[in-house]
Design a protein around this motif. Sequence first.
Motif, PDB file in Angstrom:
ATOM      1  N   ALA A 168       0.832  -1.203   0.000  1.00 32.96           N
ATOM      2  CA  ALA A 168       0.000   0.000   0.000  1.00 32.96           C
ATOM      3  C   ALA A 168       0.867   1.254   0.000  1.00 32.96           C
ATOM      4  CB  ALA A 168      -0.932  -0.009   1.204  1.00 32.96           C
ATOM      5  N   MET A 169       1.941   1.248   0.800  1.00 28.44           N
ATOM      6  CA  MET A 169       2.807   2.414   0.859  1.00 28.44           C
ATOM      7  C   MET A 169       3.648   2.549  -0.411  1.00 28.44           C
ATOM      8  SD  MET A 169       2.019   4.118   3.424  1.00 28.44           S
ATOM      9  CE  MET A 169       3.302   5.329   3.091  1.00 28.44           C
ATOM     10  N   SER A 192      -6.696  -5.148  -9.259  1.00 27.41           N
ATOM     11  CA  SER A 192      -6.374  -4.757 -10.632  1.00 27.41           C
ATOM     12  C   SER A 192      -5.014  -4.065 -10.717  1.00 27.41           C
ATOM     13  CB  SER A 192      -7.464  -3.833 -11.184  1.00 27.41           C
ATOM     14  OG  SER A 192      -7.559  -2.639 -10.428  1.00 27.41           O
ATOM     15  N   ILE A 193      -4.670  -3.269  -9.700  1.00 26.08           N
ATOM     16  CA  ILE A 193      -3.375  -2.589  -9.710  1.00 26.08           C
ATOM     17  C   ILE A 193      -2.237  -3.594  -9.601  1.00 26.08           C
ATOM     18  CG2 ILE A 193      -1.873  -1.048  -8.376  1.00 26.08           C
ATOM     19  CD1 ILE A 193      -4.383   0.577  -7.698  1.00 26.08           C
ATOM     20  N   LEU A 194      -2.362  -4.575  -8.715  1.00 30.08           N
ATOM     21  CA  LEU A 194      -1.309  -5.580  -8.556  1.00 30.08           C
ATOM     22  C   LEU A 194      -1.198  -6.452  -9.796  1.00 30.08           C
ATOM     23  CD1 LEU A 194      -1.791  -6.702  -4.844  1.00 30.08           C
ATOM     24  CD2 LEU A 194      -0.121  -5.098  -5.780  1.00 30.08           C
ATOM     25  N   ALA A 195      -2.326  -6.773 -10.424  1.00 28.02           N
ATOM     26  CA  ALA A 195      -2.300  -7.594 -11.632  1.00 28.02           C
ATOM     27  C   ALA A 195      -1.654  -6.855 -12.799  1.00 28.02           C
ATOM     28  CB  ALA A 195      -3.718  -8.025 -12.000  1.00 28.02           C
ATOM     29  N   ARG A 196      -1.862  -5.544 -12.859  1.00 29.16           N
ATOM     30  CA  ARG A 196      -1.307  -4.743 -13.951  1.00 29.16           C
ATOM     31  C   ARG A 196       0.204  -4.595 -13.821  1.00 29.16           C
ATOM     32  NH1 ARG A 196      -4.386  -0.742 -13.283  1.00 29.16           N
ATOM     33  NH2 ARG A 196      -3.003   0.712 -12.195  1.00 29.16           N
ATOM     34  N   SER A 231       0.835  13.108   7.738  1.00 26.65           N
ATOM     35  CA  SER A 231       1.296  13.815   6.548  1.00 26.65           C
ATOM     36  C   SER A 231       0.478  13.374   5.341  1.00 26.65           C
ATOM     37  CB  SER A 231       2.780  13.529   6.298  1.00 26.65           C
ATOM     38  OG  SER A 231       3.571  13.921   7.401  1.00 26.65           O
ATOM     39  N   ALA A 232       0.397  14.242   4.348  1.00 24.77           N
ATOM     40  CA  ALA A 232      -0.360  13.924   3.140  1.00 24.77           C
ATOM     41  C   ALA A 232       0.442  12.996   2.229  1.00 24.77           C
ATOM     42  CB  ALA A 232      -0.706  15.209   2.394  1.00 24.77           C
ATOM     43  N   LEU A 233      -0.245  12.045   1.588  1.00 25.64           N
ATOM     44  CA  LEU A 233       0.366  11.146   0.616  1.00 25.64           C
ATOM     45  C   LEU A 233       0.055  11.641  -0.792  1.00 25.64           C
ATOM     46  CD1 LEU A 233      -0.583   7.678   2.179  1.00 25.64           C
ATOM     47  CD2 LEU A 233       1.576   8.928   2.416  1.00 25.64           C
ATOM     48  N   LYS A 234       0.898  11.233  -1.749  1.00 23.78           N
ATOM     49  CA  LYS A 234       0.658  11.618  -3.134  1.00 23.78           C
ATOM     50  C   LYS A 234      -0.594  10.942  -3.676  1.00 23.78           C
ATOM     51  CE  LYS A 234       5.494  12.531  -4.358  1.00 23.78           C
ATOM     52  NZ  LYS A 234       6.611  12.172  -5.277  1.00 23.78           N
ATOM     53  N   ARG A 235      -0.831   9.683  -3.291  1.00 24.92           N
ATOM     54  CA  ARG A 235      -2.027   8.976  -3.713  1.00 24.92           C
ATOM     55  C   ARG A 235      -2.291   7.826  -2.743  1.00 24.92           C
ATOM     56  NH1 ARG A 235       1.722   7.582  -7.986  1.00 24.92           N
ATOM     57  NH2 ARG A 235       2.497   5.440  -7.734  1.00 24.92           N
ATOM     58  N   LYS A 236      -3.505   7.307  -2.780  1.00 28.31           N
ATOM     59  CA  LYS A 236      -3.896   6.204  -1.910  1.00 28.31           C
ATOM     60  C   LYS A 236      -4.600   5.130  -2.723  1.00 28.31           C
ATOM     61  CE  LYS A 236      -4.677   9.207   2.125  1.00 28.31           C
ATOM     62  NZ  LYS A 236      -5.681   9.646   3.137  1.00 28.31           N
ATOM     63  N   PHE A 237      -4.388   3.876  -2.333  1.00 25.40           N
ATOM     64  CA  PHE A 237      -5.121   2.764  -2.930  1.00 25.40           C
ATOM     65  C   PHE A 237      -6.520   2.705  -2.333  1.00 25.40           C
ATOM     66  CE2 PHE A 237      -1.406  -0.304  -4.083  1.00 25.40           C
ATOM     67  CZ  PHE A 237      -1.189   0.430  -5.243  1.00 25.40           C
TER      68      PHE A 237
END
Length: 219
Positions: free
Chosen positions: A39-40, A114-118, A101-107
């Motif tokens: 995730a991170m 789908s992200i892991l498969a890609r 703190s703010a993250l650039k993006r989150k899952f």
Amino acid sequence: MNAPHDMGGEQAFGPVAPEPDEPMFHGDWERRALAISLAMNGSGMWNIDMVRHARERIPPAEYLASSYYEKWFLGLERLLVEHGLATAAEIEAGRSLSPPSALKRKFAPADVASILARGTRYDRPPAAPALFAVGDSVRTKMMNPLGHTRLPRYVRGRSGTIARIHGVHVFPDANSTGHGEDPHWLYSVAFDATEIWGSDGKPGDAIHVDLWEPYLERA
């Protein structure tokens, strides 16, 4: 970098004893360590080469005494502190001591599969012709960098032959610093076993190692 993770050709670490019917996880904490790490990694705060370099910088005694997922978690702790997402005091306390703190993006949970498969592509368009061709004789440079590198110690200063050209890929040595991908040509280099292990190697056997162009020079 020269650190305990680079174990090619090292001896006296005991026998390799595969665990019969080994489970994917030996405890729920390993499952959570994997999930949190992935995730991170998807947050965009760092890249895969920075992740590898964080684990390489675990102190040697601690590295060798740690299990696989313990190394993952120790590397993640280092990245969190280095990128200002946590403090050493918060790691020690096991809880937040200041606003997040703010993250650039989150899952989003629905997107994980789908992200892991890609996956992620690391090939890039060439900016210049390849310096070497299949069949060329090359020698690896004798180098001892302080940072991350994918040139194993046991093949440094050795002669081999270009066996395959993989195209242009992100250069880990540069990418691990977070200052750019600096893509370079990537080759599969074949080394005769006797070139690597001397008389202990079997003539005719070959060791293939994928190496970036900056690691190589003409033999």
